[in-house]
Design a protein around this motif. Structure first.
Motif, PDB file in Angstrom:
ATOM      1  N   MET A 192       0.830  -1.209   0.000  1.00 41.70           N
ATOM      2  CA  MET A 192       0.000   0.000   0.000  1.00 41.70           C
ATOM      3  C   MET A 192       0.865   1.259   0.000  1.00 41.70           C
ATOM      4  SD  MET A 192      -3.054  -1.186   2.588  1.00 41.70           S
ATOM      5  CE  MET A 192      -3.669   0.474   2.753  1.00 41.70           C
ATOM      6  N   LEU A 193       1.930   1.253   0.795  1.00 37.94           N
ATOM      7  CA  LEU A 193       2.811   2.420   0.833  1.00 37.94           C
ATOM      8  C   LEU A 193       3.493   2.627  -0.514  1.00 37.94           C
ATOM      9  CD1 LEU A 193       4.344   2.005   4.398  1.00 37.94           C
ATOM     10  CD2 LEU A 193       2.808   3.834   3.633  1.00 37.94           C
ATOM     11  N   HIS A 194       4.010   1.546  -1.095  1.00 38.89           N
ATOM     12  CA  HIS A 194       4.643   1.664  -2.414  1.00 38.89           C
ATOM     13  C   HIS A 194       3.649   2.162  -3.460  1.00 38.89           C
ATOM     14  CE1 HIS A 194       7.911  -1.222  -0.998  1.00 38.89           C
ATOM     15  NE2 HIS A 194       8.518  -0.099  -1.298  1.00 38.89           N
ATOM     16  N   GLN A 195       2.443   1.628  -3.435  1.00 34.56           N
ATOM     17  CA  GLN A 195       1.417   2.034  -4.406  1.00 34.56           C
ATOM     18  C   GLN A 195       1.079   3.512  -4.243  1.00 34.56           C
ATOM     19  OE1 GLN A 195      -2.150   2.615  -3.321  1.00 34.56           O
ATOM     20  NE2 GLN A 195      -2.374   3.509  -5.354  1.00 34.56           N
ATOM     21  N   SER A 196       0.983   3.979  -3.005  1.00 34.76           N
ATOM     22  CA  SER A 196       0.635   5.386  -2.787  1.00 34.76           C
ATOM     23  C   SER A 196       1.741   6.307  -3.293  1.00 34.76           C
ATOM     24  CB  SER A 196       0.325   5.660  -1.308  1.00 34.76           C
ATOM     25  OG  SER A 196       1.481   5.608  -0.496  1.00 34.76           O
ATOM     26  N   SER A 212       1.538   6.276  -7.178  1.00 32.92           N
ATOM     27  CA  SER A 212       0.380   7.047  -7.653  1.00 32.92           C
ATOM     28  C   SER A 212       0.596   8.545  -7.484  1.00 32.92           C
ATOM     29  CB  SER A 212      -0.884   6.607  -6.906  1.00 32.92           C
ATOM     30  OG  SER A 212      -1.199   5.270  -7.213  1.00 32.92           O
ATOM     31  N   LEU A 213       1.180   8.931  -6.367  1.00 31.75           N
ATOM     32  CA  LEU A 213       1.479  10.339  -6.110  1.00 31.75           C
ATOM     33  C   LEU A 213       2.495  10.864  -7.123  1.00 31.75           C
ATOM     34  CD1 LEU A 213       1.118  12.731  -4.100  1.00 31.75           C
ATOM     35  CD2 LEU A 213       2.966  11.736  -2.766  1.00 31.75           C
ATOM     36  N   LYS A 214       3.526  10.087  -7.356  1.00 34.79           N
ATOM     37  CA  LYS A 214       4.557  10.475  -8.320  1.00 34.79           C
ATOM     38  C   LYS A 214       3.969  10.575  -9.731  1.00 34.79           C
ATOM     39  CE  LYS A 214       9.041   8.970 -10.039  1.00 34.79           C
ATOM     40  NZ  LYS A 214      10.065   7.920 -10.015  1.00 34.79           N
ATOM     41  N   VAL A 244       4.273  16.900  -2.784  1.00 39.74           N
ATOM     42  CA  VAL A 244       5.155  15.723  -2.793  1.00 39.74           C
ATOM     43  C   VAL A 244       6.242  15.902  -1.737  1.00 39.74           C
ATOM     44  CG1 VAL A 244       6.867  14.443  -4.144  1.00 39.74           C
ATOM     45  CG2 VAL A 244       4.691  15.099  -5.192  1.00 39.74           C
ATOM     46  N   ALA A 245       6.799  17.106  -1.668  1.00 36.41           N
ATOM     47  CA  ALA A 245       7.837  17.389  -0.670  1.00 36.41           C
ATOM     48  C   ALA A 245       7.292  17.197   0.741  1.00 36.41           C
ATOM     49  CB  ALA A 245       8.374  18.808  -0.857  1.00 36.41           C
ATOM     50  N   GLU A 246       6.075  17.658   0.989  1.00 33.68           N
ATOM     51  CA  GLU A 246       5.469  17.442   2.306  1.00 33.68           C
ATOM     52  C   GLU A 246       5.378  15.956   2.611  1.00 33.68           C
ATOM     53  OE1 GLU A 246       1.193  17.052   4.213  1.00 33.68           O
ATOM     54  OE2 GLU A 246       1.475  19.065   3.352  1.00 33.68           O
ATOM     55  N   CYS A 247       4.909  15.189   1.651  1.00 37.31           N
ATOM     56  CA  CYS A 247       4.763  13.738   1.874  1.00 37.31           C
ATOM     57  C   CYS A 247       6.113  13.100   2.181  1.00 37.31           C
ATOM     58  CB  CYS A 247       4.104  13.080   0.669  1.00 37.31           C
ATOM     59  SG  CYS A 247       2.364  13.545   0.475  1.00 37.31           S
ATOM     60  N   ALA A 248       7.146  13.514   1.466  1.00 38.08           N
ATOM     61  CA  ALA A 248       8.486  12.980   1.726  1.00 38.08           C
ATOM     62  C   ALA A 248       8.939  13.322   3.139  1.00 38.08           C
ATOM     63  CB  ALA A 248       9.474  13.530   0.701  1.00 38.08           C
ATOM     64  N   LEU A 249       8.724  14.563   3.552  1.00 41.98           N
ATOM     65  CA  LEU A 249       9.177  15.003   4.870  1.00 41.98           C
ATOM     66  C   LEU A 249       8.369  14.379   6.000  1.00 41.98           C
ATOM     67  CD1 LEU A 249       9.894  18.733   4.027  1.00 41.98           C
ATOM     68  CD2 LEU A 249      11.581  16.916   4.451  1.00 41.98           C
ATOM     69  N   ILE A 250       7.062  14.254   5.822  1.00 37.92           N
ATOM     70  CA  ILE A 250       6.233  13.607   6.847  1.00 37.92           C
ATOM     71  C   ILE A 250       6.650  12.147   7.005  1.00 37.92           C
ATOM     72  CG2 ILE A 250       3.885  12.775   7.347  1.00 37.92           C
ATOM     73  CD1 ILE A 250       4.232  15.731   8.038  1.00 37.92           C
ATOM     74  N   LEU A 282      13.016  21.223  -1.169  1.00 38.81           N
ATOM     75  CA  LEU A 282      12.759  19.945  -1.832  1.00 38.81           C
ATOM     76  C   LEU A 282      11.822  20.130  -3.027  1.00 38.81           C
ATOM     77  CD1 LEU A 282      13.740  17.080  -1.349  1.00 38.81           C
ATOM     78  CD2 LEU A 282      11.790  16.727   0.165  1.00 38.81           C
ATOM     79  N   ALA A 283      10.829  20.972  -2.880  1.00 38.71           N
ATOM     80  CA  ALA A 283       9.866  21.214  -3.961  1.00 38.71           C
ATOM     81  C   ALA A 283      10.515  21.895  -5.160  1.00 38.71           C
ATOM     82  CB  ALA A 283       8.699  22.058  -3.448  1.00 38.71           C
ATOM     83  N   ALA A 284      11.647  22.538  -4.954  1.00 37.35           N
ATOM     84  CA  ALA A 284      12.337  23.231  -6.044  1.00 37.35           C
ATOM     85  C   ALA A 284      13.043  22.269  -6.992  1.00 37.35           C
ATOM     86  CB  ALA A 284      13.343  24.233  -5.465  1.00 37.35           C
ATOM     87  N   ASP A 285      13.174  21.001  -6.610  1.00 35.98           N
ATOM     88  CA  ASP A 285      13.877  20.008  -7.425  1.00 35.98           C
ATOM     89  C   ASP A 285      13.039  18.730  -7.470  1.00 35.98           C
ATOM     90  OD1 ASP A 285      15.545  18.006  -8.448  1.00 35.98           O
ATOM     91  OD2 ASP A 285      17.314  18.717  -7.364  1.00 35.98           O
ATOM     92  N   ALA A 286      12.305  18.545  -8.564  1.00 34.95           N
ATOM     93  CA  ALA A 286      11.392  17.399  -8.676  1.00 34.95           C
ATOM     94  C   ALA A 286      12.099  16.075  -8.454  1.00 34.95           C
ATOM     95  CB  ALA A 286      10.700  17.404 -10.045  1.00 34.95           C
ATOM     96  N   ASP A 287      13.271  15.903  -9.053  1.00 34.42           N
ATOM     97  CA  ASP A 287      13.987  14.634  -8.895  1.00 34.42           C
ATOM     98  C   ASP A 287      14.348  14.383  -7.434  1.00 34.42           C
ATOM     99  OD1 ASP A 287      13.824  14.018 -11.611  1.00 34.42           O
ATOM    100  OD2 ASP A 287      15.753  14.955 -12.059  1.00 34.42           O
ATOM    101  N   ALA A 288      14.786  15.432  -6.742  1.00 39.93           N
ATOM    102  CA  ALA A 288      15.128  15.291  -5.321  1.00 39.93           C
ATOM    103  C   ALA A 288      13.882  14.980  -4.488  1.00 39.93           C
ATOM    104  CB  ALA A 288      15.809  16.561  -4.811  1.00 39.93           C
ATOM    105  N   ALA A 289      12.764  15.611  -4.830  1.00 41.25           N
ATOM    106  CA  ALA A 289      11.520  15.353  -4.088  1.00 41.25           C
ATOM    107  C   ALA A 289      11.083  13.905  -4.254  1.00 41.25           C
ATOM    108  CB  ALA A 289      10.420  16.303  -4.557  1.00 41.25           C
ATOM    109  N   TYR A 290      11.118  13.403  -5.487  1.00 42.30           N
ATOM    110  CA  TYR A 290      10.735  12.005  -5.725  1.00 42.30           C
ATOM    111  C   TYR A 290      11.709  11.056  -5.040  1.00 42.30           C
ATOM    112  CZ  TYR A 290       7.887  14.015  -9.514  1.00 42.30           C
ATOM    113  OH  TYR A 290       6.998  14.756 -10.245  1.00 42.30           O
ATOM    114  N   ALA A 291      12.999  11.343  -5.153  1.00 45.28           N
ATOM    115  CA  ALA A 291      14.013  10.471  -4.537  1.00 45.28           C
ATOM    116  C   ALA A 291      13.841  10.433  -3.019  1.00 45.28           C
ATOM    117  CB  ALA A 291      15.413  10.943  -4.912  1.00 45.28           C
ATOM    118  N   SER A 292      13.555  11.581  -2.427  1.00 46.58           N
ATOM    119  CA  SER A 292      13.353  11.644  -0.979  1.00 46.58           C
ATOM    120  C   SER A 292      12.103  10.879  -0.568  1.00 46.58           C
ATOM    121  CB  SER A 292      13.256  13.107  -0.536  1.00 46.58           C
ATOM    122  OG  SER A 292      13.065  13.193   0.856  1.00 46.58           O
ATOM    123  N   LEU A 293      11.048  11.023  -1.340  1.00 45.77           N
ATOM    124  CA  LEU A 293       9.808  10.298  -1.049  1.00 45.77           C
ATOM    125  C   LEU A 293      10.043   8.791  -1.097  1.00 45.77           C
ATOM    126  CD1 LEU A 293       6.740  10.367  -0.500  1.00 45.77           C
ATOM    127  CD2 LEU A 293       6.426  10.458  -2.982  1.00 45.77           C
TER     128      LEU A 293
END
Length: 144
Positions: A7-11, A14-16, A41-47, A75-86
Motif C-alpha cells: 500500500m505504501l509503495h502504491q501510494s 500514484s502520487l509520483k 510531494v515534498a510534504e509527503c516525503a518530509l512527513i 525539496l519542492a524546487a527540485d522534482a527529482d530530489a523530491a521524488y528520490a526523498s519520497l
C-alpha cells in the motif's frame, strides 16, 4: 507487513505519477497562491521521514514548522530530489516498521495535530497523507 508495504509503495507511485503527468505545471500554484504539486510531494516525503524518527525514538519531537517549511520549499524546487526523498523515506519507513517488536508497535504517540496513533499505525498516517495529496494533485490537473 507485506500488505502495508504494498500500500505504501502504491501510494508513492500514484502520487509520483499524478505529479509527473502535470509536466511543467507540477510547479504551478493555483491562483498564484495555492500549493504546487511538488510542494505537496515534498510534504509527503518530509512527513514520511519524520515518522521514521518518531518510530526510532518512540516519541514525537517538538516540531520546528519554520524549518519544515524551508526544507519543504527546498525539496519542492527540485522534482527529482523530491521524488528520490519520497521513495527513500518510504523504504526507510518500511524498514523501521519491520524492525518494531510487537510491544513497540503498540506504543502510542500523539502527533502535533492532536491525533494519537500506535507506532505501527504511522504507516496509516503516511498512506493517508500520500493518497490525500494525490487527490489534491489530481484536482490541480483539472485546473491546468
Amino acid at each position: 507487513m507485506s500488505k502495508t508495504n504494498s500500500m505504501l509503495h502504491q501510494s508513492v507511485e500514484s502520487l509520483k505519477k499524478a505529479t509527473q503527468e502535470l509536466g511543467e505545471k507540477a510547479s504551478w500554484a493555483p491562483l498564484g497562491k495555492g500549493r504546487t504539486a511538488l510542494n505537496q510531494v515534498a510534504e509527503c516525503a518530509l512527513i514520511t521521514g519524520a515518522c521514521i524518527g518518531i518510530i526510532q525514538n518512540k516519541a514525537v519531537p517538538e516540531m520546528d514548522w519554520e524549518a519544515f517549511g524551508k526544507a519543504q520549499d527546498a525539496l519542492a524546487a527540485d522534482a527529482d530530489a523530491a521524488y528520490a526523498s519520497l521513495i527513500s523515506n518510504t523504504e526507510g519507513l518500511i524498514a523501521a516498521l519491520e524492525g518494531l517488536s510487537a510491544e513497540d508497535a503498540a506504543i502510542e504517540v500523539t502527533m502535533p495535530w492532536g491525533a494519537t496513533y500506535t507506532l505501527a499505525g504511522l504507516a496509516d498516517v503516511v498512506y493517508w497523507n500520500n493518497t490525500y495529496h494525490e487527490g489534491q494533485i489530481n484536482y490541480i490537473s483539472t485546473l491546468v
